[in-house]
Scaffold this motif. Structure first.
Motif, PDB file in Angstrom:
ATOM      1  N   GLU A  52    -101.076 -64.785  17.668  1.00  0.00           N
ATOM      2  CA  GLU A  52    -100.043 -65.548  16.958  1.00  0.00           C
ATOM      3  C   GLU A  52     -99.008 -66.151  17.909  1.00  0.00           C
ATOM      4  O   GLU A  52     -97.975 -66.668  17.481  1.00  0.00           O
ATOM      5  CB  GLU A  52     -99.337 -64.677  15.927  1.00  0.00           C
ATOM      6  N   LEU A  59     -92.063 -69.188  11.414  1.00  0.00           N
ATOM      7  CA  LEU A  59     -93.149 -68.824  10.503  1.00  0.00           C
ATOM      8  C   LEU A  59     -93.716 -67.446  10.829  1.00  0.00           C
ATOM      9  O   LEU A  59     -94.768 -67.070  10.321  1.00  0.00           O
ATOM     10  CB  LEU A  59     -94.250 -69.881  10.553  1.00  0.00           C
ATOM     11  N   GLY A  60     -93.014 -66.708  11.679  1.00  0.00           N
ATOM     12  CA  GLY A  60     -93.414 -65.341  11.973  1.00  0.00           C
ATOM     13  C   GLY A  60     -94.199 -65.154  13.248  1.00  0.00           C
ATOM     14  O   GLY A  60     -94.647 -64.035  13.550  1.00  0.00           O
ATOM     15  N   GLU A 110     -98.546 -74.943   6.781  1.00  0.00           N
ATOM     16  CA  GLU A 110     -97.695 -73.754   6.869  1.00  0.00           C
ATOM     17  C   GLU A 110     -98.369 -72.476   6.371  1.00  0.00           C
ATOM     18  O   GLU A 110     -98.264 -71.425   7.024  1.00  0.00           O
ATOM     19  CB  GLU A 110     -96.382 -73.992   6.122  1.00  0.00           C
ATOM     20  N   ARG A 114     -98.685 -69.098   8.683  1.00  0.00           N
ATOM     21  CA  ARG A 114     -98.101 -67.819   8.260  1.00  0.00           C
ATOM     22  C   ARG A 114     -99.174 -66.729   8.191  1.00  0.00           C
ATOM     23  O   ARG A 114     -98.920 -65.572   8.539  1.00  0.00           O
ATOM     24  CB  ARG A 114     -97.399 -67.971   6.913  1.00  0.00           C
ATOM     25  N   ARG A 115    -100.359 -67.083   7.751  1.00  0.00           N
ATOM     26  CA  ARG A 115    -101.448 -66.103   7.694  1.00  0.00           C
ATOM     27  C   ARG A 115    -101.857 -65.643   9.093  1.00  0.00           C
ATOM     28  O   ARG A 115    -102.109 -64.447   9.320  1.00  0.00           O
ATOM     29  CB  ARG A 115    -102.669 -66.702   6.988  1.00  0.00           C
TER      30      ARG A 115
END
Length: 380
Positions: A52, A59-60, A110, A114-115
């Motif tokens: 990530e 978005l994390g 998005e 995020r996933r």
């Protein structure tokens, strides 16, 4: 203390990659000898937050920009080219929607971003087998499309979650369309074939993936474009993806250089010294070409011109990295021929730089047409 414990304190992404890289290098030869996917390395990358890394922090994700991602991949590739290249194939599939979200305001990407951040998804790219032309068949059925396709060069497929791919919706009147969509690799209509037995990059797990009847709902189609010609979104893809992928090859060349210097120091002479100097000169050429590609991305203006300059950079990175690898083998002498020294593996891994799009012929035609003011829409 484990290797993951060693990177638990705040460090840069490249520093984390250097720490992990030492462990990956210890595993690299066994992966190469047995054609085994670097699953343990990917588990470490997942635990350390590398999957990530390119997702915007809002978005994390890790919020890394593309130069940081490039340096991360170069650093890993010094130690294990297969791990770095497989991660590059995931990373560019993250960086592209991240760029579109940040610079084009595309909100549709998005949920995927995020996933990736929340679930640490591994994305599998099929660009090497599809590219601009697309591949496979999308057959209309009620509510969507049944997909029949074989996707080759599917790096990290053994641990992949989503395959970011495409298929062609055929039109007998010549208006074929390429549909873009994601396919869950755990679908009962998806299977892997153990085909990845290759000259180099043996640990990438780039198996053939067969999609046999998986149905993509209409809402699952993220893009439609004319088959066989460039589309503005594909100009974004090409501009961003290629520098990320070729960062891995620059790192492999750097690793080959380091291994060659260690071996050349054993019995240096005037001939060896000159070879090392030529090797470092070629490596500088690869680094400069990569930086030129990253500079194009930084302009945030994907178009036919950015594709042209990135693809010229791709050709130059490959040319100089391959030359550096050849000189590394020669400078190291007969010791380079032994697998235990790790140089011949890096030499073989570098050969993969020849095959990613755009290869030398189409790239030269594209550049020539651009210079002469001719159309390039169908050159790929």
């Amino acid at each position: 203390m484990t290797v993951l414990d060693a990177i638990s304190t705040p460090t840069t992404l490249a520093e984390k990659a250097k720490i992990l890289g030492s462990a990956f290098e210890d595993r690299a030869q066994a992966l190469d000898d047995t054609d085994t996917f670097a699953a343990e390395n990917f588990a470490d990358l997942k635990a350390a937050g590398f999957l990530e890394a390119g997702v915007p922090a809002e978005l994390g994700g890790g919020g890394a920009d593309i130069p940081e991602l490039s340096l991360m991949l170069r650093t890993l590739a010094r130690h294990c080219g297969s791990t770095a290249l497989a991660l590059a194939m995931h990373t560019h599939q993250v960086a592209i929607p991240a760029w579109r979200w940040r610079h084009q305001g595309v909100g549709a990407v998005e949920p995927l971003l995020r996933r990736i951040a929340a679930e640490k998804l591994v994305l599998v790219s099929t660009g090497g087998s599809d590219w601009v032309g697309g591949g496979g068949d999308a057959i209309p059925v009620e509510g969507g499309y049944r997909i029949q396709a074989r996707k080759v060069f599917s790096s990290s497929a053994p641990v992949g979650d989503l395959m970011m791919t495409m298929a062609v919706l055929r039109d007998g009147d010549g208006g074929d369309q390429v549909l873009h969509f994601a396919v869950p690799l755990r679908s009962p209509h998806v299977r892997l074939e153990d085909t990845w037995h290759t000259l180099g990059m043996r640990g990438t797990g780039s198996q053939d993936v067969l999609i046999d009847g998986h149905v993509v709902p209409e809402a699952g189609v993220s893009l439609r474009r004319p088959a066989g010609q460039w589309h503005p979104v594909f100009q974004v893809i090409a501009t961003i993806a290629v520098p990320i992928i070729y960062s891995a090859y620059v790192g492999v060349a750097e690793g080959a250089r380091d291994a060659a210097v260690v071996l050349a120091k054993r019995h240096p002479n005037a001939h060896t010294i000159a070879l090392v100097g030529r090797m470092d000169t070629e490596l500088m050429g690869a680094r400069l070409a990569l930086q030129g590609m990253l500079d194009v991305i930084a302009e945030n203006a994907p178009a036919a011109d950015s594709v042209n300059r990135v693809m010229m950079g791709r050709t130059l990175v490959a040319r100089h990295a391959l030359a550096a690898g050849e000189l590394a083998m020669e400078a190291a002498g007969g010791a380079a021929f032994y697998r235990r020294n790790g140089l011949e593996r890096r030499f073989r891994d570098l050969q993969g730089a020849r095959y990613h799009p755009m290869q030398a012929g189409p790239q030269a035609e594209y550049a020539g047409r651009m210079a002469l003011g001719m159309e390039v829409e169908r050159v790929y």
